[in-house]
Design an enzyme around this catalytic site. Structure first.
Site, PDB file in Angstrom:
ATOM      1  N   GLY A 153       1.390   3.667  -3.217  1.00  0.00           N
ATOM      2  CA  GLY A 153       0.314   4.480  -3.682  1.00  0.00           C
ATOM      3  C   GLY A 153      -0.250   5.515  -2.501  1.00  0.00           C
ATOM      4  N   HIS A 154       0.215   5.174  -1.310  1.00  0.00           N
ATOM      5  CA  HIS A 154      -0.254   5.867  -0.245  1.00  0.00           C
ATOM      6  C   HIS A 154       0.683   6.169   0.833  1.00  0.00           C
ATOM      7  CE1 HIS A 154      -2.953   6.642   3.495  1.00  0.00           C
ATOM      8  NE2 HIS A 154      -3.815   6.644   2.329  1.00  0.00           N
ATOM      9  N   PHE A 155       1.541   7.365   0.667  1.00  0.00           N
ATOM     10  CA  PHE A 155       1.787   8.283  -0.509  1.00  0.00           C
ATOM     11  C   PHE A 155       3.118   8.142  -1.017  1.00  0.00           C
ATOM     12  CE2 PHE A 155      -1.735  10.046   2.074  1.00  0.00           C
ATOM     13  CZ  PHE A 155      -2.774   9.957   1.150  1.00  0.00           C
ATOM     14  N   PHE A 188       0.799  -1.199  -0.100  1.00  0.00           N
ATOM     15  CA  PHE A 188      -0.115  -0.038  -0.042  1.00  0.00           C
ATOM     16  C   PHE A 188       0.711   1.332  -0.038  1.00  0.00           C
ATOM     17  CE2 PHE A 188      -0.083  -1.878   4.259  1.00  0.00           C
ATOM     18  CZ  PHE A 188       0.744  -0.815   4.999  1.00  0.00           C
ATOM     19  N   VAL A 240       2.022   6.734   4.300  1.00  0.00           N
ATOM     20  CA  VAL A 240       1.493   6.689   5.329  1.00  0.00           C
ATOM     21  C   VAL A 240       0.573   5.300   5.309  1.00  0.00           C
ATOM     22  CG1 VAL A 240      -0.299   7.608   6.858  1.00  0.00           C
ATOM     23  CG2 VAL A 240       1.488   9.110   5.883  1.00  0.00           C
TER      24      VAL A 240
END
Length: 150
Positions: free
Chosen positions: A48-50, A45, A55
């Protein structure tokens, strides 16, 4: 009672990338658990986050607390095992969720969950996640057990 990752995998159906409990430090069956989730930059994750400021999504912190709850709720109960392919253990409610600070790569989440009510159909919990002794998230969770049809 302590559990390593192999023992956790016999009790939960989740696998990479959705298995969010790495170790159990303390467990009182039917009452409470203290578990660990090591957060690394390798988590899918974070791509893409971020990308510029990784985070951990709050929803995954909630999911980690729910997985920890499943581990202690039915320990020793021969009729219910969250990893049983004929049963489903669903997160069906989240109340009073609060996120106090971001969880980032390198953090170790300490998941503390206590049972408010456990029954054959619905379970309610109070849960919190800590990093370095400071609470980063908390919520009231509700989970349901359903028998799957063939």
């Amino acid at each position: 009672m302590k559990l390593d990752i192999k023992e956790i995998m016999t009790r939960l159906p989740h696998r990479y990338p959705m298995l969010l409990v790495d170790k159990v430090l303390e467990m009182e069956p039917g009452k409470s658990i203290v578990a660990i989730k090591n957060v690394t930059i390798n988590e899918p994750f974070f791509e893409g986050h971020f990308p510029h400021h990784p985070v951990m999504p709050g929803v995954l912190i909630i999911e980690a607390m729910a997985q920890a709850a499943a581990l202690f709720s039915f320990e020793g109960n021969e009729q219910v095992n969250a990893a049983d392919q004929k049963l489903a253990y669903y997160l069906v409610g989240v109340d009073e969720a609060r996120f106090r600070r971001p969880v980032v790569p390198g953090d170790q989440l300490r998941l503390e969950v206590t049972a408010d009510r456990i029954s054959k159909a619905i379970c309610k919990y109070s849960a919190r996640a800590l990093v370095d002794g400071q609470e980063v998230a908390s919520a009231k969770l509700m989970c349901a057990i359903r028998v799957l049809e063939d």
